[in-house]
Design an enzyme around this catalytic site. Structure first.
Site, PDB file in Angstrom:
ATOM      1  N   HIS A   1     -36.611  19.726 -36.281  1.00  0.00           N
ATOM      2  CA  HIS A   1     -36.203  21.132 -36.363  1.00  0.00           C
ATOM      3  C   HIS A   1     -36.608  21.795 -35.058  1.00  0.00           C
ATOM      4  CE1 HIS A   1     -35.816  25.265 -37.723  1.00  0.00           C
ATOM      5  NE2 HIS A   1     -35.305  24.849 -38.862  1.00  0.00           N
TER       6      HIS A   1
ATOM      7  N   ARG B   1     -32.876  32.969 -36.107  1.00  0.00           N
ATOM      8  CA  ARG B   1     -31.740  32.953 -35.178  1.00  0.00           C
ATOM      9  C   ARG B   1     -30.460  33.437 -35.862  1.00  0.00           C
ATOM     10  NH1 ARG B   1     -31.550  27.288 -34.122  1.00  0.00           N
ATOM     11  NH2 ARG B   1     -33.294  27.070 -35.544  1.00  0.00           N
TER      12      ARG B   1
END
Lengths: 257, 653
Positions: free
Chosen positions: B249, B269
């Protein structure tokens, strides 16, 4: 900041009894109490029993009492203690010890089963549920609960009163009743179930005298007393017959002013 | 040895995360008496860590979304290596699985018109993730947990006992899947609390144990993620598929050291957070690969407009699939443009008001405040890649979740392979758990109720018990009744500390089979794994069997070593870069590898001496060609795009 050697006292033992054991152990910058317990396991006490999972305050496994206060070990930073201070870690007091820092929390699972489940509304199919954000906000706050059971541990109704356990669900599960009671689409009423009344009659809501200890220890910051228990009490009984509800509402008002 | 207690069930589910609980609910609803076994307390499974949401093309936020768009996104994210039938079922069934949760009491965040709100995420063309703030996994696990309790209440009303038809054995570990001939016949397990052994006899076993992250040093995974289910399946004779694909990740915490690896949700994000290097540059614009060029913004201005007007602008490159972003961060740090603690900056503080941050990302706010003294509404976070998810896993039949070659064995969730191809999109995990958890429970129940019950042999129970007790005999002095095998092991050296062995394993995998891989390093890793395997036989523990974490770890080491070897061997074999497998010495994606599966099998099912040979090891690797994608599914893509992925003979068949 460099590492230092901290003094720890950890309760070790089982149902048969036990005692606090002293350790001197390395501590580094940024560490939390759970890191230190893990270091003890890896270097000095490989069979030291402790529950943990996510290490980020999300699963509610590593509950213990640190210097007498119910806390999550993974969210208690070492920087809140002075270097001279001895850090004492003991198992949750309200539940029977299994070994070391691990307790038997079966009480909570038994209580969870006693709360009747969500009743889906008749005639509303999957995908047809419509609820506004404002209407789900209240129950969503309670669903932030990570079931660390710190509130159950600290609640004085059961903390030193084993005899109250059969009749009292504890803050976590009274809050669960409140959550379902406030769910915009719960259809329990249609089945003859009055959740607020049941809280009073079957889950021991009356034992709660709103000292807010549960709210104080909640690592999720859920306002258990103000937002769940008091409204539930208000709905359960006519407020003039319960002086504590009256008192509670005064206290709340003063805090908010 | 005392007699080991036995109980009879129809279906045994190993693991109580999203997939395991969904499987158990389904099996019980279809009439099978179902037992769930989990290592932690009921309700604590790693699924609670999932933050962002559940991907399901409900079309609440953008009505153009449907299963075909979700299917396309999933295949692009997986670089077309996905078991396409799984991706199809997943995209088609995910909305029903989400809606069903509402009928069990789940409360998702809402849209203005009262439907389930959906958010943007990397690799998803439209806002698609049903969510509850950034604690979606908790909502999922709690809802399934409460559904199980509801079924138990029903059983209580009917039979007078809560656990008559559905029981959770919490804080228990399964060490072996038992077999009667070629068929599954149950599991061997121990209670973590007491150390007591027991056997659950059942014609069908569903493995839903999650992933393998604890074999790596920097990981977002909890202690439970020791590859148990992967190893149980291997040991039971089932192959593992494409184990080289491990997802790092892009955004894990990098400081302080004790929380290094803990996840920072992709929603940061999705909701507008941007990545910057130490020069203050939004570097992701430099890392958009050719296959994605048309779909991502070329300028900051366009990327910023996309949040409000997604139809006329392209998405910001921060929302590329995870493998792309992780590699980009890795390159920036390597080029000397990293943050003070070896990550890059992830910033929301300059992108939205403090109140919005606290409302949309409450647990991230909390996490950084409490653990790192960072106020994310006022300053940037430091983040870097962390081992998060394994795409590889048990090779299963797409429709039934049945493990290949072992009748009665099923696998669902992260432990199953195929669904995500070489890289999983964020949000596709929670939906995967629900879709295939249900399918596994359904088919396991059908299988279990359909035939004759197999028999568990006493000698198999005996050898499983002996294996589990081995760490205690390693501790005893030479010749102290530990048996010939124990004495032979000790002759090779002193007893080993399981914690120290685990740390060496994690360092090895992190350094040598990590995010960027090289041939020589992987060969070195295999040597090291062979050495660790031999030493692990001498992993001794003190004390007794009651809640003894040292013993538990010593037993988990077997699984981590097996799975690590699979990852290293498959990674060495695949000479290309694709998704969660990046080779520095074979940097490009190669269309000739597009239809190649790598299968890992146990070399010696008796678990004999091959384990000490670094060259042969314990694992045999086979290649197979995947089934061609069904033409109507291929037709969902433009020919031009397919040409980037598929070999010519696949395109013009």
């Amino acid at each position: 900041m460099s590492g230092y050697e901290a003094r720890f006292r950890v309760w070790r033992g089982d149902q048969g009894g036990g005692a606090l054991e002293d350790f001197a152990v390395e501590v580094n910058e940024g560490e939390v109490v759970l890191d230190i317990i893990h270091r003890l396991q890896a270097t000095q006490a490989p069979d030291l029993a402790v529950r943990w999972n996510c290490k980020a305050g999300k699963c509610g496994s590593c509950s213990a009492e640190i210097n007498g206060r119910p806390r999550l070990m993974c969210m208690t930073r070492m920087s809140v203690f002075t270097r001279e201070e001895t850090v004492t870690v003991t198992p949750l007091r309200a539940f029977p010890v299994v070994r070391d820092l691990v307790t038997d929390v079966g009480f909570n699972y038994a209580k969870a089963r006693e709360v009747p489940a969500f009743v889906p509304p008749a005639g509303v199919g999957p995908g047809e549920y419509r609820m506004t954000q404002e209407d789900v906000d209240r129950s969503q706050e309670f669903r932030k609960c990570i079931e660390c059971f710190l509130c159950q541990d600290t609640c004085h109704v059961v903390r030193d009163h084993e005899e109250n356990k059969p009749a009292f669900a504890g803050p976590r599960f009274l809050m669960r009743v409140a959550e379902l009671d406030m769910h915009p689409l719960d259809a329990a009423a249609g089945t003859g179930l009055d959740r607020a009344r049941a809280a009073q009659d079957e889950h021991g809501l009356g034992y709660c005298n709103i000292t807010k200890c549960c709210t104080e220890v909640c690592p999720e910051g859920i306002r258990i007393t103000d937002n769940a228990l008091i409204p539930l009490k208000e709905r359960a009984v006519d407020r003039k017959y319960d002086p504590l509800v009256w008192l509670g509402s005064k206290i709340r008002r003063r805090r908010e002013s | 040895m005392s007699v080991v207690e036995r109980q009879e069930w129809d279906v045994v589910v190993v693991g109580a995360g999203g997939a395991g609980l969904r499987a158990a609910i389904e099996a019980r609803e279809r009439g099978a008496r179902t037992a769930v076994i989990c290592k932690s307390l009921f309700g604590k499974a790693h699924t609670v860590m999932a933050e962002g949401g559940i991907a399901a093309a409900m079309g609440n936020a953008n009505e153009r979304d449907d299963w075909t768009v979700h299917f396309r996104d999933t295949l692009r994210g997986g670089k077309f290596l996905n078991q396409w039938r799984m991706a199809e079922l997943h995209a088609k069934e995910a909305p029903d699985r989400v809606w069903e949760l509402e009928t069990w009491g789940a409360l998702f965040d809402r849209t203005k018109d009262g439907r389930i709100s959906q958010r943007n995420f990397g690799g998803h063309e439209y806002p698609r993730l049903a969510h509850v703030g950034d604690r979606t996994g908790l909502e999922l696990i709690r809802t399934l947990q409460q559904r199980i309790v509801a079924l138990q209440q029903e059983d209580h009303r009917r039979t007078g006992a809560y656990e008559s038809r559905l029981k959770v054995f919490q804080e228990c570990t399964v060490t072996r899947v038992l077999k009667d001939g070629s068929r599954v016949c149950g599991v061997f397990a121990y209670e973590r609390e007491s150390g007591r052994f027991f056997v659950l006899e059942a014609p069908a076993v569903v493995i839903a144990t999650g992933g393998i992250g604890k074999s790596f040093k920097v990981t977002s995974n909890s202690w439970e993620y020791t590859g148990d289910g992967h190893a149980l399946a291997l040991l039971a004779g089932a192959p593992l598929l494409n184990m080289e694909f491990v997802q790092f990740h892009p955004t894990g915490m990098v400081w302080p050291p004790s929380v290094k690896g803990i996840l920072v949700t992709e929603s940061v994000r999705g909701d507008g957070g941007v990545l910057r290097n130490s020069d203050g540059e939004r570097f992701m614009f430099d890392y958009v690969p050719d296959v994605f060029k048309e779909k991502y913004a070329e300028s900051e201005a366009e990327a910023d407009r996309w949040y409000d007007d997604p139809d006329r602008n392209r998405r910001p490159p921060e929302l590329l699939p995870r493998d792309e972003v992780a590699r980009a961060i890795n390159s920036e740090v390597k080029a000397g443009r990293g943050s003070p603690h070896g990550g890059v900056f992830l910033d929301v503080s300059t992108r939205m008001p403090a109140e919005t941050v606290k409302r949309r990302l409450p647990s991230m706010y909390h996490q950084f405040k409490e653990l790192a003294d960072v106020d994310i509404t006022a300053e940037a976070m430091e983040v870097g890649p962390t081992c998060h998810y394994v795409m590889g896993g048990v090779a299963v039949d797409s429709d039934t979740a049945a493990a290949r070659g072992v009748p009665g064995l099923y696998a669902a969730g992260e432990v199953a392979g195929g669904m995500h191809g070489s890289n999983r999109l964020g949000g596709n995990s929670l939906s995967d758990l629900l879709v295939f958890g249900r399918r596994a429970g359904w088919h396991a129940a059908e299988y279990a109720l359909g035939g004759e019950r197999p028999r568990v042999a006493e000698e198999d129970v005996g050898s499983a018990a002996a294996e589990a007790l081995r760490p205690f005999s390693a501790e005893a002095g030479a010749g102290a009744g530990a048996g010939a095998a124990g004495a032979a092991d000790r002759a090779g050296g002193p007893p080993e500390n399981p914690y120290a062995l685990h740390q060496e394993l994690q360092q090895t995998m992190n350094d040598l089979v990590g995010i960027i891989r090289r041939e020589a390093e992987m060969e070195q890793a295999l040597e090291k794994l062979a050495e660790l395997r031999v030493r692990a036989r001498r992993a001794g523990v003190e004390g007794h069997r009651q809640f003894n974490p040292g013993w538990h770890l010593a037993l988990d080491l077997r699984n981590m070593l097996l799975v690590s070897e699979c990852v290293a061997r498959a990674a060495l074999e695949r000479t290309e870069s694709r998704g969660g497998h990046t080779r520095e010495d074979h940097a490009a994606m190669d269309r000739r590898w597009r239809n190649v599966n790598l299968l890992c099998r146990l070399t010696d099912p008796t678990d004999g001496l091959a384990a000490t040979d670094p060259v042969r090891g314990q694992i045999t690797l086979d290649r197979e060609t995947t089934d061609p994608v069904r033409p109507d599914l291929l037709a969902l893509f433009e020919q031009e795009e397919l040409a980037k992925y598929l070999a010519d003979e696949e395109l013009y068949r």
